[in-house]
Design an enzyme around this catalytic site. Structure first.
Site, PDB file in Angstrom:
ATOM      1  N   ASP A 103     -12.176  12.200  12.484  1.00 61.05           N
ATOM      2  CA  ASP A 103     -11.051  12.578  11.619  1.00 61.05           C
ATOM      3  C   ASP A 103      -9.745  12.002  12.164  1.00 61.05           C
ATOM      4  O   ASP A 103      -8.683  12.153  11.553  1.00 61.05           O
ATOM      5  CB  ASP A 103     -10.976  14.092  11.399  1.00 61.05           C
ATOM      6  CG  ASP A 103     -10.835  14.875  12.682  1.00 61.05           C
ATOM      7  OD1 ASP A 103     -10.819  14.260  13.763  1.00 61.05           O
ATOM      8  OD2 ASP A 103     -10.738  16.119  12.611  1.00 61.05           O
ATOM      9  N   SER A 104      -9.841  11.266  13.282  1.00 63.93           N
ATOM     10  CA  SER A 104      -8.702  10.463  13.750  1.00 63.93           C
ATOM     11  C   SER A 104      -8.359   9.386  12.720  1.00 63.93           C
ATOM     12  O   SER A 104      -7.304   8.757  12.801  1.00 63.93           O
ATOM     13  CB  SER A 104      -9.003   9.822  15.113  1.00 63.93           C
ATOM     14  OG  SER A 104     -10.237   9.143  15.066  1.00 63.93           O
ATOM     15  N   ASP A 141     -17.227  13.446  11.498  1.00 65.79           N
ATOM     16  CA  ASP A 141     -16.453  14.663  11.748  1.00 65.79           C
ATOM     17  C   ASP A 141     -16.373  15.516  10.493  1.00 65.79           C
ATOM     18  O   ASP A 141     -16.150  15.001   9.390  1.00 65.79           O
ATOM     19  CB  ASP A 141     -15.011  14.289  12.132  1.00 65.79           C
ATOM     20  CG  ASP A 141     -14.786  14.351  13.627  1.00 65.79           C
ATOM     21  OD1 ASP A 141     -15.545  15.051  14.329  1.00 65.79           O
ATOM     22  OD2 ASP A 141     -13.837  13.682  14.102  1.00 65.79           O
ATOM     23  N   LYS A 172     -19.987  16.444  13.353  1.00 69.22           N
ATOM     24  CA  LYS A 172     -19.324  16.950  14.571  1.00 69.22           C
ATOM     25  C   LYS A 172     -18.329  18.020  14.143  1.00 69.22           C
ATOM     26  O   LYS A 172     -17.635  17.871  13.139  1.00 69.22           O
ATOM     27  CB  LYS A 172     -18.627  15.820  15.325  1.00 69.22           C
ATOM     28  CG  LYS A 172     -17.821  16.319  16.541  1.00 69.22           C
ATOM     29  CD  LYS A 172     -17.463  15.204  17.513  1.00 69.22           C
ATOM     30  CE  LYS A 172     -16.238  14.413  17.185  1.00 69.22           C
ATOM     31  NZ  LYS A 172     -14.984  15.192  17.025  1.00 69.22           N
ATOM     32  N   GLU A 179     -15.403  21.033  15.719  1.00 63.38           N
ATOM     33  CA  GLU A 179     -14.582  21.473  16.852  1.00 63.38           C
ATOM     34  C   GLU A 179     -14.694  22.983  17.035  1.00 63.38           C
ATOM     35  O   GLU A 179     -14.476  23.743  16.082  1.00 63.38           O
ATOM     36  CB  GLU A 179     -13.116  21.082  16.611  1.00 63.38           C
ATOM     37  CG  GLU A 179     -12.912  19.576  16.559  1.00 63.38           C
ATOM     38  CD  GLU A 179     -11.434  19.182  16.428  1.00 63.38           C
ATOM     39  OE1 GLU A 179     -10.547  20.047  16.519  1.00 63.38           O
ATOM     40  OE2 GLU A 179     -11.186  17.973  16.239  1.00 63.38           O
ATOM     41  N   GLU A 233     -13.001  16.750  25.365  1.00 65.97           N
ATOM     42  CA  GLU A 233     -11.776  15.945  25.336  1.00 65.97           C
ATOM     43  C   GLU A 233     -10.722  16.499  26.291  1.00 65.97           C
ATOM     44  O   GLU A 233     -10.411  17.702  26.280  1.00 65.97           O
ATOM     45  CB  GLU A 233     -11.234  15.934  23.885  1.00 65.97           C
ATOM     46  CG  GLU A 233      -9.972  15.120  23.735  1.00 65.97           C
ATOM     47  CD  GLU A 233      -9.645  14.775  22.277  1.00 65.97           C
ATOM     48  OE1 GLU A 233     -10.442  15.082  21.370  1.00 65.97           O
ATOM     49  OE2 GLU A 233      -8.576  14.178  22.063  1.00 65.97           O
TER      50      GLU A 233
END
Ligand code: KIV
Length: 286
Positions: free
Chosen positions: A66-67, A105, A135, A137, A204
Site C-alpha cells: 500500500d506504499s 497488502d 498482508k 498490519e 518494520e
C-alpha cells in the site's frame, strides 16, 4: 527457544538442499527457505513492467504494497489507497510475474472493522487480482479477522513493528519497540501469528536484536525492513532502492541505483534532440 509448530507448515520433508531458481515460489517454499537458512528477497511492485523485470531478475516475493499510495499516487500516507486501487495494481503485477510469490497488502479500512468484512476484502483481492496471498498490519487486535481469512484458504502475511496504517496513532515514523513493553507485545504478536497459521511476517523498523530474537522464536519467515540482518529476509520499496524516489533516505535504505538521475539525463537528452531537430533522424522515420 522455538515456539509451537506452525499450522501452515504441516510436515515438510526436505528431500534435497539444492536451490532451484526457476521453480515457482510458494508460501510453503518460503518456510522451507527459512528452515535451510536461505535468505528471502522481497521488493514492492505496483505495475506490469516493473514486476516483469524484478521477477526475471530472480526476486522471491513481490509485494503489492500500500506504499503505492505514496510512491505511485503521491499521498503523504498509505491511508487513502482503496481496495479497488490495490486490486488494479495487483492485477498488473500478476500479469508480469511467473516465478515470484505475489502478496497484496490489504488497505486501511478494509479489515479492521470485523472478520466478515475482512474476509470479503481478502476474497475480492484473490478473485479479482489473482494475487497469491494478502498482508495485514497488526497482531492480537486483528486475530479474528486473520483467522477468518485463513479459514477460507487465503494465505496471510503479518506486519508488525512500524505499521504505517497506524501513523496517526504513532505520530512519527521513528523506530518502534525500543521499550520493553512494546517489545514484549511484538514478540507475543509474532508468536500468535505463527500459531494461528500465517506464513510469514514483515517486521518494520525495530531494533535489530529484537527482530533477530523474534526470527529465532517463530517457525515462519521474518522479513525485515529496517530490522537488521538477523532475520530471514529483507524487503525494500522498489522506488526507494532504485533511487526513483529521492526524497526518502532513512538509515536502513541502501540505494542500488540512481534512476531519477538516469531518467532526468535521458529526458533532457530527448528534449534537446527534439528541440534541435536531431530526433527523429531519417533512419527513425518511414
Ligand atoms: O507497503 C509497503 O511497501 C510495505 C513495505 C514497507 C513492507 O508494507
Amino acid at each position: 527457544m522455538q515456539s509451537k509448530p506452525n499450522r501452515a507448515l504441516g510436515a515438510i520433508i526436505m528431500s534435497t538442499n539444492t536451490i532451484d531458481n526457476t521453480r515457482k515460489v510458494t508460501t510453503r517454499r518460503l518456510i522451507e527457505m527459512k528452515q535451510r537458512g536461505e535468505k528471502i528477497s522481497m521488493l514492492t511492485a505496483y505495475d506490469f513492467s516493473s514486476a516483469k523485470i524484478l521477477d526475471e531478475a530472480g526476486i522471491d516475493v513481490l509485494l503489492v504494497g500500500d506504499s503505492a499510495s505514496n510512491v505511485m499516487a503521491g499521498n503523504m500516507t498509505t491511508l487513502p489507497i482503496t481496495l479497488d486501487q490495490m486490486i488494479y495494481h495487483a492485477k498488473s503485477v500478476i500479469k508480469g510475474t511467473k516465478r515470484a510469490l505475489v502478496v497484496c497488502d490489504m488497505p486501511f479500512g478494509t479489515y479492521q472493522g470485523n472478520p466478515m468484512e475482512a474476509l470479503a476484502s481478502a476474497i475480492r483481492i484473490m478473485k479479482e487480482s489473482h494475487a497469491e496471498a494478502v498482508k495485514m498490519e497488526g497482531g492480537a487486535e486483528i486475530r479474528e479477522s486473520i483467522e477468518r481469512i485463513l479459514s477460507a484458504g487465503i494465505p496471510v502475511m503479518g506486519h508488525l513493528g512500524l505499521t504505517p496504517q497506524s501513523i496517526n496513532k504513532f505520530g512519527t515514523y521513528n523506530v518502534r519497540a525500543k521499550e520493553e513493553e512494546e517489545a514484549n507485545k511484538l514478540i507475543e504478536d509474532a508468536k500468535l501469528l505463527d500459531e494461528i497459521g500465517c506464513f510469514g511476517i514483515v517486521i518494520e523498523k525495530v531494533p535489530a536484536e529484537l527482530a533477530a530474537r523474534v526470527a529465532k522464536e517463530v517457525s515462519i519467515p521474518i522479513i525485515g525492513i529496517g530490522a537488521g540482518g538477523g532475520v530471514d529476509g529483507q524487503v525494500l520499496v522498489m522506488h526507494d532502492m532504485l533511487g526513483i524516489n529521492q526524497g526518502f533516505s532513512p538509515r536502513f535504505l541502501r540505494r542500488y541505483a540512481n534512476l531519477a538521475d538516469v531518467m532526468t539525463d535521458a529526458v533532457q537528452n530527448y528534449i534537446a534532440d527534439v528541440k534541435s531537430g536531431d530526433f527523429p533522424s531519417e533512419k527513425e522515420s518511414y
